[in-house]
Design an enzyme around this catalytic site. Sequence first.
Site, PDB file in Angstrom:
ATOM      1  N   ASP A 154      45.785  -0.268  35.501  1.00  0.00           N
ATOM      2  CA  ASP A 154      46.460   0.309  36.666  1.00  0.00           C
ATOM      3  C   ASP A 154      47.851   0.786  36.230  1.00  0.00           C
ATOM      4  OD1 ASP A 154      47.949  -1.972  36.357  1.00  0.00           O
ATOM      5  OD2 ASP A 154      47.756  -2.649  38.428  1.00  0.00           O
TER       6      ASP A 154
ATOM      7  N   GLN B  77      47.841   1.970  45.464  1.00  0.00           N
ATOM      8  CA  GLN B  77      48.879   2.721  46.191  1.00  0.00           C
ATOM      9  C   GLN B  77      49.613   1.890  47.236  1.00  0.00           C
ATOM     10  OE1 GLN B  77      48.938   5.969  45.244  1.00  0.00           O
ATOM     11  NE2 GLN B  77      46.878   6.284  44.480  1.00  0.00           N
TER      12      GLN B  77
ATOM     13  N   LEU C 231      47.268   1.893  56.152  1.00  0.00           N
ATOM     14  CA  LEU C 231      47.175   1.756  54.689  1.00  0.00           C
ATOM     15  C   LEU C 231      47.096   3.118  54.004  1.00  0.00           C
ATOM     16  CD1 LEU C 231      44.675  -1.165  53.881  1.00  0.00           C
ATOM     17  CD2 LEU C 231      47.049  -0.986  53.169  1.00  0.00           C
TER      18      LEU C 231
ATOM     19  N   CYS D 101      60.436 -11.825  29.281  1.00  0.00           N
ATOM     20  CA  CYS D 101      59.109 -11.281  29.005  1.00  0.00           C
ATOM     21  C   CYS D 101      58.432 -12.017  27.850  1.00  0.00           C
ATOM     22  CB  CYS D 101      59.242  -9.796  28.666  1.00  0.00           C
ATOM     23  SG  CYS D 101      57.659  -9.060  28.257  1.00  0.00           S
TER      24      CYS D 101
ATOM     25  N   CYS E 157      57.954  -6.395  33.898  1.00  0.00           N
ATOM     26  CA  CYS E 157      58.126  -5.067  33.296  1.00  0.00           C
ATOM     27  C   CYS E 157      58.115  -4.023  34.417  1.00  0.00           C
ATOM     28  CB  CYS E 157      57.008  -4.815  32.280  1.00  0.00           C
ATOM     29  SG  CYS E 157      57.338  -3.417  31.214  1.00  0.00           S
TER      30      CYS E 157
ATOM     31  N   TRP F  46      43.748 -13.258  47.357  1.00  0.00           N
ATOM     32  CA  TRP F  46      42.537 -12.797  46.647  1.00  0.00           C
ATOM     33  C   TRP F  46      42.402 -13.463  45.274  1.00  0.00           C
ATOM     34  CZ3 TRP F  46      46.190  -9.620  48.826  1.00  0.00           C
ATOM     35  CH2 TRP F  46      47.206  -9.198  47.980  1.00  0.00           C
ATOM     36  N   ARG F  47      43.351 -14.280  44.918  1.00  0.00           N
ATOM     37  CA  ARG F  47      43.220 -14.956  43.621  1.00  0.00           C
ATOM     38  C   ARG F  47      42.619 -16.350  43.781  1.00  0.00           C
ATOM     39  NH1 ARG F  47      48.919 -13.185  40.828  1.00  0.00           N
ATOM     40  NH2 ARG F  47      48.220 -11.109  40.234  1.00  0.00           N
TER      41      ARG F  47
ATOM     42  N   GLU G  29      41.218  -5.123  45.440  1.00  0.00           N
ATOM     43  CA  GLU G  29      41.563  -4.097  44.452  1.00  0.00           C
ATOM     44  C   GLU G  29      41.658  -2.717  45.093  1.00  0.00           C
ATOM     45  OE1 GLU G  29      42.721  -4.522  41.650  1.00  0.00           O
ATOM     46  OE2 GLU G  29      42.218  -6.610  41.282  1.00  0.00           O
TER      47      GLU G  29
ATOM     48  N   TYR H 250      39.263   1.978  36.910  1.00  0.00           N
ATOM     49  CA  TYR H 250      40.079   0.800  37.200  1.00  0.00           C
ATOM     50  C   TYR H 250      39.318  -0.222  38.054  1.00  0.00           C
ATOM     51  CZ  TYR H 250      43.153  -2.463  39.263  1.00  0.00           C
ATOM     52  OH  TYR H 250      43.667  -3.652  39.682  1.00  0.00           O
TER      53      TYR H 250
HETATM   54 FE1  SF4 Z   1      58.370  -4.500  29.382  1.00  0.00          FE
HETATM   55 FE2  SF4 Z   1      58.455  -6.840  28.177  1.00  0.00          FE
HETATM   56 FE3  SF4 Z   1      58.798  -4.646  26.746  1.00  0.00          FE
HETATM   57 FE4  SF4 Z   1      60.693  -5.433  28.418  1.00  0.00          FE
HETATM   58  S1  SF4 Z   1      60.019  -6.529  26.627  1.00  0.00           S
HETATM   59  S2  SF4 Z   1      59.892  -3.363  28.208  1.00  0.00           S
HETATM   60  S3  SF4 Z   1      59.506  -6.318  30.080  1.00  0.00           S
HETATM   61  S4  SF4 Z   1      56.950  -5.240  27.851  1.00  0.00           S
END
Ligand code: SF4
Length: 332
Positions: free
Chosen positions: A131, A37, A75, A196, A186, A19-20, A32, A113
């Site tokens: 989300d 879920q 689904l 990150c 994350c 979908w990208r 989307e 959303y």
């Molecule tokens: Fe999330 Fe990045 Fe913060 Fe770590 S550093 S908690 S991965 S936002």
Amino acid sequence: MVTEGLLAWYAENRRDLPWRRDRDPYRVWVSEIMLQQTRVEAVIPYYERFLAALPDVSALAAAPEEQLLKLWEGLGYYSRVRNMKKAANQILSRGGFPRTAAELKQLAGFGDYTAGAVASIAFAQRAPAVDGNVLRVWARMARVGESVKAPSVRRRCARDVLDAMPQDADPGLYNQALMELGATVCTPRSPRCLLCPVRAHCGAFAADEAEDYPIAEAQPARPVEEFTVYLIVEKGRALVRRRPDTGLLAGMWEFPHHVDGVRELPCEPVEVRHVFTHKIWQMRGVRAELTGPREGVWADKARLAALPMNSAMEKYRQVLLESGELTDGGAD
Ligand code: SF4
């Protein structure tokens, strides 16, 4: 919230998902809704099948309900696809997709959303798309000490996401980058903070408390409903019934349960446990025969395979399809 470096990270690290590959609003919308879920890997085959069968809004608006439910089978949350059909008709009546989040929210099944995601990704509108992944990133970066389920907290998150969106950024890419960060770096457990791109601005990382956010909430225990499911076969056909048009699993097909006029036959019961968000079905499937009026219809082998059934009943369908007792021809 400061997210400098996020877009560059996304350009390097984004997953190549079907979908990208374009920004067609219909395709964005279908993906989307499916992704709510449901995991990305599970969605891909559904997405491809759905678009092959219903390639545009007109096809969706004209699709019979049973086809829609079959395409959605497994689904869950089937009201999503029913609402999509309603929204497809609304889109056709107004002569095309609305472009802003506020207008999109007027369509059936479009919450904050979905409206934000379609407006930003398909129409490059500056709208947040918050989300669960985005909420988690935000709650960690800002060390939010409240439940992220509260509507007021979600609204605050949406405002912060919008404020942090660079003026010259593509809003759709920005929203997708935040979601991707939550989905792949994350993560709920063991976030990969050292990879990150926004860790320099992250409060939870600085405090070495990443996994303490979003704050955990006690989950209320789900009630367990125990009941018997009757697998009844006569003349090569299985007895099935359609659920009512409203309520849980509306319009889906199932094997009878909570009925009179049946007698269990000697057999080894097949136990199935199905977990919904708000309750659990603990089912005991047994072979049975009718002793009273029939409630439902007979389905031959091909019809049984074609009926939309939710995953709670799928195991029982497989038991009958593999039993060798069903034949083709003669459904009613
Ligand atoms: Fe999330 Fe990045 Fe913060 Fe770590 S550093 S908690 S991965 S936002």
